[in-house]
Design a protein around this motif. Structure first.
Motif, PDB file in Angstrom:
ATOM      1  N   GLU A  65       0.757  -1.103   0.063  1.00  0.00           N
ATOM      2  CA  GLU A  65      -0.095   0.050   0.135  1.00  0.00           C
ATOM      3  C   GLU A  65       0.859   1.202  -0.097  1.00  0.00           C
ATOM      4  OE1 GLU A  65      -2.684   1.957   3.123  1.00  0.00           O
ATOM      5  OE2 GLU A  65      -3.026  -0.338   2.731  1.00  0.00           O
ATOM      6  N   ASP A  66       1.951   1.420   0.854  1.00  0.00           N
ATOM      7  CA  ASP A  66       2.591   2.585   0.877  1.00  0.00           C
ATOM      8  C   ASP A  66       3.525   2.451  -0.416  1.00  0.00           C
ATOM      9  OD1 ASP A  66       2.278   3.193   3.555  1.00  0.00           O
ATOM     10  OD2 ASP A  66       3.656   2.125   4.350  1.00  0.00           O
ATOM     11  N   LEU A  67       4.011   1.528  -1.156  1.00  0.00           N
ATOM     12  CA  LEU A  67       4.586   1.604  -2.282  1.00  0.00           C
ATOM     13  C   LEU A  67       3.745   1.974  -3.473  1.00  0.00           C
ATOM     14  CD1 LEU A  67       7.038   0.948  -4.196  1.00  0.00           C
ATOM     15  CD2 LEU A  67       6.274  -1.249  -4.257  1.00  0.00           C
ATOM     16  N   GLU A  68       2.358   1.428  -3.427  1.00  0.00           N
ATOM     17  CA  GLU A  68       1.516   1.970  -4.450  1.00  0.00           C
ATOM     18  C   GLU A  68       1.228   3.854  -3.995  1.00  0.00           C
ATOM     19  OE1 GLU A  68       0.337   0.477  -7.111  1.00  0.00           O
ATOM     20  OE2 GLU A  68       1.746  -0.787  -6.554  1.00  0.00           O
ATOM     21  N   ARG A  69       1.254   4.129  -2.765  1.00  0.00           N
ATOM     22  CA  ARG A  69       1.042   5.544  -2.685  1.00  0.00           C
ATOM     23  C   ARG A  69       2.313   6.301  -3.139  1.00  0.00           C
ATOM     24  NH1 ARG A  69      -1.068   5.048   3.544  1.00  0.00           N
ATOM     25  NH2 ARG A  69      -3.387   5.005   3.145  1.00  0.00           N
ATOM     26  N   LEU A  70       3.255   5.725  -2.998  1.00  0.00           N
ATOM     27  CA  LEU A  70       4.653   6.466  -3.543  1.00  0.00           C
ATOM     28  C   LEU A  70       4.540   6.594  -5.018  1.00  0.00           C
ATOM     29  CD1 LEU A  70       7.673   5.440  -1.339  1.00  0.00           C
ATOM     30  CD2 LEU A  70       6.444   7.563  -1.481  1.00  0.00           C
ATOM     31  N   LYS A  71       4.090   5.524  -5.650  1.00  0.00           N
ATOM     32  CA  LYS A  71       4.398   5.592  -7.268  1.00  0.00           C
ATOM     33  C   LYS A  71       2.983   6.423  -7.718  1.00  0.00           C
ATOM     34  CE  LYS A  71       5.237   0.638  -8.179  1.00  0.00           C
ATOM     35  NZ  LYS A  71       4.447  -0.570  -8.481  1.00  0.00           N
ATOM     36  N   GLY A  73       2.557   9.455  -6.118  1.00  0.00           N
ATOM     37  CA  GLY A  73       2.878  10.600  -5.716  1.00  0.00           C
ATOM     38  C   GLY A  73       2.284  11.079  -4.515  1.00  0.00           C
ATOM     39  N   ASP A  74       1.848   9.956  -3.729  1.00  0.00           N
ATOM     40  CA  ASP A  74       1.079  10.334  -2.300  1.00  0.00           C
ATOM     41  C   ASP A  74       2.119  10.242  -1.041  1.00  0.00           C
ATOM     42  OD1 ASP A  74      -0.361  10.405  -0.122  1.00  0.00           O
ATOM     43  OD2 ASP A  74      -1.815   9.033  -0.799  1.00  0.00           O
ATOM     44  N   ALA A  75       2.580  11.302  -0.485  1.00  0.00           N
ATOM     45  CA  ALA A  75       3.476  11.539   0.587  1.00  0.00           C
ATOM     46  C   ALA A  75       3.230  10.515   1.885  1.00  0.00           C
ATOM     47  CB  ALA A  75       3.625  12.542   0.846  1.00  0.00           C
ATOM     48  N   ARG A  76       1.831  10.135   1.832  1.00  0.00           N
ATOM     49  CA  ARG A  76       1.416   9.115   2.941  1.00  0.00           C
ATOM     50  C   ARG A  76       2.277   7.989   2.981  1.00  0.00           C
ATOM     51  NH1 ARG A  76      -4.678   8.841   2.675  1.00  0.00           N
ATOM     52  NH2 ARG A  76      -3.987   8.594   0.560  1.00  0.00           N
ATOM     53  N   ARG A 103      13.812   5.517  -5.824  1.00  0.00           N
ATOM     54  CA  ARG A 103      13.366   6.112  -6.968  1.00  0.00           C
ATOM     55  C   ARG A 103      12.256   6.604  -6.994  1.00  0.00           C
ATOM     56  NH1 ARG A 103      10.633   3.490 -11.774  1.00  0.00           N
ATOM     57  NH2 ARG A 103      10.907   1.751 -10.366  1.00  0.00           N
ATOM     58  N   PHE A 104      11.177   6.165  -6.140  1.00  0.00           N
ATOM     59  CA  PHE A 104      10.012   6.843  -6.003  1.00  0.00           C
ATOM     60  C   PHE A 104       9.983   8.129  -4.771  1.00  0.00           C
ATOM     61  CE2 PHE A 104       8.137   2.764  -7.325  1.00  0.00           C
ATOM     62  CZ  PHE A 104       7.749   3.089  -8.535  1.00  0.00           C
ATOM     63  N   ILE A 105      11.190   7.915  -3.754  1.00  0.00           N
ATOM     64  CA  ILE A 105      11.285   9.021  -2.865  1.00  0.00           C
ATOM     65  C   ILE A 105      11.829  10.121  -3.317  1.00  0.00           C
ATOM     66  CG2 ILE A 105      12.772   9.509  -0.970  1.00  0.00           C
ATOM     67  CD1 ILE A 105      12.234   6.496   0.184  1.00  0.00           C
ATOM     68  N   ASN A 106      12.773   9.770  -4.466  1.00  0.00           N
ATOM     69  CA  ASN A 106      13.334  11.039  -5.199  1.00  0.00           C
ATOM     70  C   ASN A 106      12.460  11.872  -6.047  1.00  0.00           C
ATOM     71  OD1 ASN A 106      15.994  10.482  -4.000  1.00  0.00           O
ATOM     72  ND2 ASN A 106      16.772   9.235  -5.887  1.00  0.00           N
ATOM     73  N   PRO A 109       8.648  15.634  -2.563  1.00  0.00           N
ATOM     74  CA  PRO A 109       8.949  16.571  -1.724  1.00  0.00           C
ATOM     75  C   PRO A 109       9.112  16.308  -0.304  1.00  0.00           C
ATOM     76  CG  PRO A 109       6.670  16.854  -2.116  1.00  0.00           C
ATOM     77  CD  PRO A 109       7.067  15.666  -2.960  1.00  0.00           C
ATOM     78  N   LEU A 110      10.086  16.210   0.485  1.00  0.00           N
ATOM     79  CA  LEU A 110      10.447  15.980   1.636  1.00  0.00           C
ATOM     80  C   LEU A 110      10.391  16.988   2.751  1.00  0.00           C
ATOM     81  CD1 LEU A 110      13.504  13.482   0.734  1.00  0.00           C
ATOM     82  CD2 LEU A 110      10.985  12.819   1.346  1.00  0.00           C
TER      83      LEU A 110
END
Length: 186
Positions: A65-71, A73-76, A103-106, A109-110
């Motif tokens: 779920e977290d991976l799909e969120r990152l893909k 663009g969801d910062a959650r 790759r997705f973290i990059n 925005p952090l």
């Protein structure tokens, strides 16, 4: 990831590594893997099933779920994947997963707190090993670039451990290179 309690990354990674090794041990005893009645074939197939289960359990329940969120663009999804990188579990396929996460973290925005944690992740990988995903960690370090990170890399580059010094020089060169040079090296 692990919202109901601390996820034991090392214990789960160790179980996945052990299950992976068991596949090799059972495979070594095989005579004919097509013989469904052969006890060695049965043991090998059971080892494969146990490995698949152990591999699935090596990731926290909400990892996908977290991976799909990152893909998307969801910062959650960031908190869980940062914890995964901080834990740095080692098991079959985990390096590829870490490379994808970075790759997705990059692309995200952090916050300064997240960037600080990721700087610690980058320094920890310099201290530990150069694995197949090391270049991704260099890209992560460039994303979270900070004078303190560069200073820590310079200290490590001058240390007595040649492997750590080499990795620190590699990461420092990447962090200090102009962004256009980094893009050309994709």
């Amino acid at each position: 990831m692990g919202k109901k309690g601390r996820f034991n990354y090392e214990e789960r990674a160790a179980a996945a590594r052990a299950a992976h090794q068991e596949i090799g041990r059972t495979f070594a005893r095989l005579k004919n893997r097509s013989d469904e009645k052969d006890p060695a074939t049965i043991a090998w197939k059971a080892a494969i099933a146990r490995f698949r289960d152990a591999l699935r359990l090596a990731y926290p329940g909400d990892f996908g779920e977290d991976l799909e969120r990152l893909k998307a663009g969801d910062a959650r999804g960031l908190e869980g994947v940062i914890r995964f990188l901080e834990a740095d579990p080692m098991f079959f396929g985990s390096g590829y997963a870490k490379a994808d996460l970075i790759r997705f973290i990059n692309r995200m925005p952090l916050t300064e707190h997240q960037a600080k944690r990721l700087r610690a992740v980058a320094l920890a990988i310099v201290d530990r090993r150069a694995s197949q995903e090391f270049r991704r960690y260099c890209r992560l370090a460039a994303k979270v670039n900070h004078p303190g990170l560069r200073e820590e890399l310079r200290i490590r580059a001058a240390c007595g451990d040649p492997a750590v010094a080499r990795r620190a020089r590699w990461m420092l060169a990447y962090v200090e290179s102009p962004p256009c040079a980094r893009r050309a090296g994709r």
